[in-house]
Motif scaffolding. Structure first.
Motif, PDB file in Angstrom:
ATOM      1  N   TRP A  30      25.601  29.761 -82.431  1.00  0.00           N
ATOM      2  CA  TRP A  30      24.330  29.495 -83.064  1.00  0.00           C
ATOM      3  C   TRP A  30      23.879  28.073 -82.739  1.00  0.00           C
ATOM      4  N   VAL A  31      22.622  27.789 -83.093  1.00  0.00           N
ATOM      5  CA  VAL A  31      21.955  26.523 -82.779  1.00  0.00           C
ATOM      6  C   VAL A  31      21.549  25.856 -84.079  1.00  0.00           C
ATOM      7  N   VAL A  32      21.708  24.539 -84.147  1.00  0.00           N
ATOM      8  CA  VAL A  32      21.190  23.743 -85.259  1.00  0.00           C
ATOM      9  C   VAL A  32      20.126  22.815 -84.692  1.00  0.00           C
ATOM     10  N   THR A  33      18.887  22.954 -85.147  1.00  0.00           N
ATOM     11  CA  THR A  33      17.791  22.131 -84.634  1.00  0.00           C
ATOM     12  C   THR A  33      17.776  20.792 -85.360  1.00  0.00           C
ATOM     13  N   VAL A  34      17.463  19.729 -84.611  1.00  0.00           N
ATOM     14  CA  VAL A  34      17.515  18.369 -85.148  1.00  0.00           C
ATOM     15  C   VAL A  34      16.747  17.452 -84.218  1.00  0.00           C
ATOM     16  N   ASP A  35      16.282  16.323 -84.736  1.00  0.00           N
ATOM     17  CA  ASP A  35      15.682  15.308 -83.880  1.00  0.00           C
ATOM     18  C   ASP A  35      16.775  14.634 -83.051  1.00  0.00           C
ATOM     19  N   LYS A  36      16.420  14.213 -81.850  1.00  0.00           N
ATOM     20  CA  LYS A  36      17.393  13.638 -80.931  1.00  0.00           C
ATOM     21  C   LYS A  36      18.112  12.433 -81.526  1.00  0.00           C
ATOM     22  N   LYS A  37      17.363  11.559 -82.213  1.00  0.00           N
ATOM     23  CA  LYS A  37      17.957  10.337 -82.757  1.00  0.00           C
ATOM     24  C   LYS A  37      18.960  10.621 -83.867  1.00  0.00           C
ATOM     25  N   SER A  68      25.641  24.472 -81.122  1.00  0.00           N
ATOM     26  CA  SER A  68      24.857  23.574 -80.270  1.00  0.00           C
ATOM     27  C   SER A  68      23.807  22.855 -81.104  1.00  0.00           C
ATOM     28  N   LEU A  69      23.745  21.528 -80.966  1.00  0.00           N
ATOM     29  CA  LEU A  69      22.704  20.729 -81.609  1.00  0.00           C
ATOM     30  C   LEU A  69      21.555  20.579 -80.616  1.00  0.00           C
ATOM     31  N   VAL A  70      20.381  21.039 -80.983  1.00  0.00           N
ATOM     32  CA  VAL A  70      19.271  21.136 -80.035  1.00  0.00           C
ATOM     33  C   VAL A  70      18.059  20.396 -80.576  1.00  0.00           C
ATOM     34  N   CYS A  71      17.464  19.531 -79.734  1.00  0.00           N
ATOM     35  CA  CYS A  71      16.239  18.825 -80.091  1.00  0.00           C
ATOM     36  C   CYS A  71      15.072  19.408 -79.291  1.00  0.00           C
ATOM     37  N   PHE A  96      18.474  17.050 -92.594  1.00  0.00           N
ATOM     38  CA  PHE A  96      18.386  16.725 -91.166  1.00  0.00           C
ATOM     39  C   PHE A  96      17.302  17.563 -90.477  1.00  0.00           C
ATOM     40  N   GLU A  97      16.332  18.041 -91.238  1.00  0.00           N
ATOM     41  CA  GLU A  97      15.274  18.850 -90.645  1.00  0.00           C
ATOM     42  C   GLU A  97      14.516  18.050 -89.590  1.00  0.00           C
ATOM     43  N   ALA A  98      14.208  18.698 -88.481  1.00  0.00           N
ATOM     44  CA  ALA A  98      13.566  18.015 -87.359  1.00  0.00           C
ATOM     45  C   ALA A  98      12.087  17.794 -87.622  1.00  0.00           C
TER      46      ALA A  98
END
Length: 479
Positions: free
Chosen positions: A222-229, A346-349, A375-377
């Motif tokens: 699965w994927v966890v969406t997040v801002d790159k920083k 996977s952490l995805v921005c 940690f919402e993007a």
């Protein structure tokens, strides 16, 4: 089906029994008889299905049963691999399968002194496992000659092309005898690989024991969406929250590897690193410490995506997605090996949406997404699909302006007039705007606003979860 029914000699069967190999895997069942028969082979099977044994076992048998002893500076079986780690892994497999057999084995790769390799080649070797660049260096110095090569094996040839070894491979092909056996084994076959195979293979036996470029069905992804920083902070939060204490972690750059490892060390984790800037002895030590359990978290670039055979590795974490989609298959293939289950997160921005779409198209499935509270993007990751499409969010329609006639009725295209102080006339008969020349003042901002009308904070935003609290069971996704 047993290994004995595949035609292997007793010495190899005894070694397999000592290694507790019970029954051959599907790729071994199909490949071993073909290799024993001297045929060219092109085999595709997902990572962890026993491809190395599929070519190592029959080649060891052929070396024992045929041909004169190898001459000085000569090689009978040449195995090309993309990385140093994979070279060591393949050599170790030959050593284990060939216990008690009269065969000479060695590796050759860059990053270490070439002189010991040249000295060892003087006596000749039966099996040489090498990376293309160092092999050509040895060949140019006449330390190795190819006139006795009987079999060429290309292991993970797609990765060799990705790393820019196409010219080196062409040079090796040109120097090898035209009459030889050629074997291609890989988890993925790109169009470039198939084109290359057509030029070097002769009526090959095509073996495919899984859907091309498939990932193991027992790996939960699965994927966890997040801002790159926010990736490093989210990574540490997830590790603590889920009690992940044994994982292989992939980062895109060497600098990113060291940065993340330093953060983890400050938090008290036992961590080590593997990347291209580390000397080969240090990389091997890090790998051995990880395998032995002295290090529980190993942070690496894609040099570790292939050739790492780690027993019972439960988890792979992609802090960054790979540039090449096929590398995703190899990365997560470090877990879920030999029929075991595994987890890949996977952490995805937003910037990685094209890579995510390419990965989903390759594995022919859309990966489920999650958000971690706190940690919402802000920069949303566009929706993707298994057709390699990036589905952009539809724009909200603009609201039509409303006008008002003198009678007070709404008229399209005109703003409604304000009543009261805003329409008072001054001594000259002109309309005075509210707050100008009328003694009135502007409305004060509310307690939730900053001067200038800007809100003091984001709606719904609050303090982030402290790392280490509210932990859940190991390996489970956060609720």
């Amino acid at each position: 089906m047993s290994f004995a029914l595949l035609g292997l000699i007793d010495a190899l069967l005894r070694n397999l029994q000592a290694l507790k190999y019970q029954t051959p895997t599907p790729v071994q069942t199909k490949a071993i008889p073909a290799v024993l028969g001297g045929k060219d082979v092109m085999a595709a099977a997902q990572t962890g299905t026993g491809k190395t044994a599929g070519f190592a076992l029959p080649l060891l048998q052929r070396l024992v049963q045929s041909g004169p002893p190898v001459a000085s500076n000569r090689v009978r079986v040449l195995v090309l691999v993309p990385t140093r780690e994979l070279a060591e892994q393949v050599l170790q497999s030959f050593v284990e399968y060939g216990q008690g057999l009269d065969v000479r084995l060695m590796t050759a790769y860059g990053g270490v002194s070439i002189n010991p390799q040249m000295m060892k080649l003087r006596k000749g070797v039966d099996v040489l496992v090498a990376t293309p660049g160092r092999l050509l260096d040895l060949h140019r110095q006449n330390a190795v000659r190819f006139d006795q090569v009987q079999t060429l094996v290309l292991d993970e040839a797609d990765r060799m092309l990705d790393l820019g070894f196409s010219r080196e491979l062409d040079a090796v092909f040109a120097a090898l005898p035209a009459q030889r056996q050629t074997l291609l084994f890989s988890a993925t076959f790109t169009d470039d690989i198939r084109t290359m195979a057509a030029s070097i293979l002769r009526s090959p036996v095509n073996i495919s024991v899984s859907q091309p470029n498939a990932t193991a069905s027992k790996i939960k992804q699965w994927v966890v969406t997040v801002d790159k920083k926010d990736k490093p902070e989210l990574f540490l939060h997830l590790v603590a929250e889920n009690k992940w204490d044994h994982a292989l972690v992939f980062v895109k750059t060497r600098e990113g590897v060291e940065y993340l490892a330093a953060m983890m060390e400050r938090e008290g984790y036992a961590v080590d690193t593997i990347h291209g800037d580390k000397p080969q002895p240090a990389r091997l030590r890090a790998l051995e410490r990880f395998k032995s359990g002295n290090v529980r978290l190993l942070v690496a670039t894609d040099v570790a995506a292939r050739g790492l055979d780690i027993d019972d590795l439960p988890l792979v974490i992609n802090v960054d997605l790979p540039i090449v989609a096929q590398d995703y298959v190899h990365r997560i293939g470090r877990t879920g090996r030999a029929g075991a289950s595994g987890v890949a997160v996977s952490l995805v921005c937003a910037d990685e949406a094209p890579q995510l779409a390419a990965i989903e198209a390759l594995i022919q499935q859309t990966l489920p997404r999650e958000e971690e509270p706190g940690f919402e993007a802000e920069h949303r990751v566009p929706q993707t699909s298994a057709t390699r499409q990036i589905i952009k969010k539809p724009k909200k329609p603009k609201k039509p302006k409303v006008l008002q006639a003198a009678s007070g009725a709404a008229v399209p295209g005109q703003k409604p007039r304000q009543q009261g102080a805003g329409n008072k006339r001054n001594a000259n008969g002109r309309v005075a705007a509210a707050g100008k020349g009328t003694g009135s003042s502007r409305a004060k901002p509310s307690a939730t606003q900053k001067p200038g009308g800007k809100p003091a904070g984001k709606p719904g935003s609050g303090p982030r979860k402290p790392v280490g609290k509210g932990r859940s069971a190991p390996g489970k996704r956060p609720a």
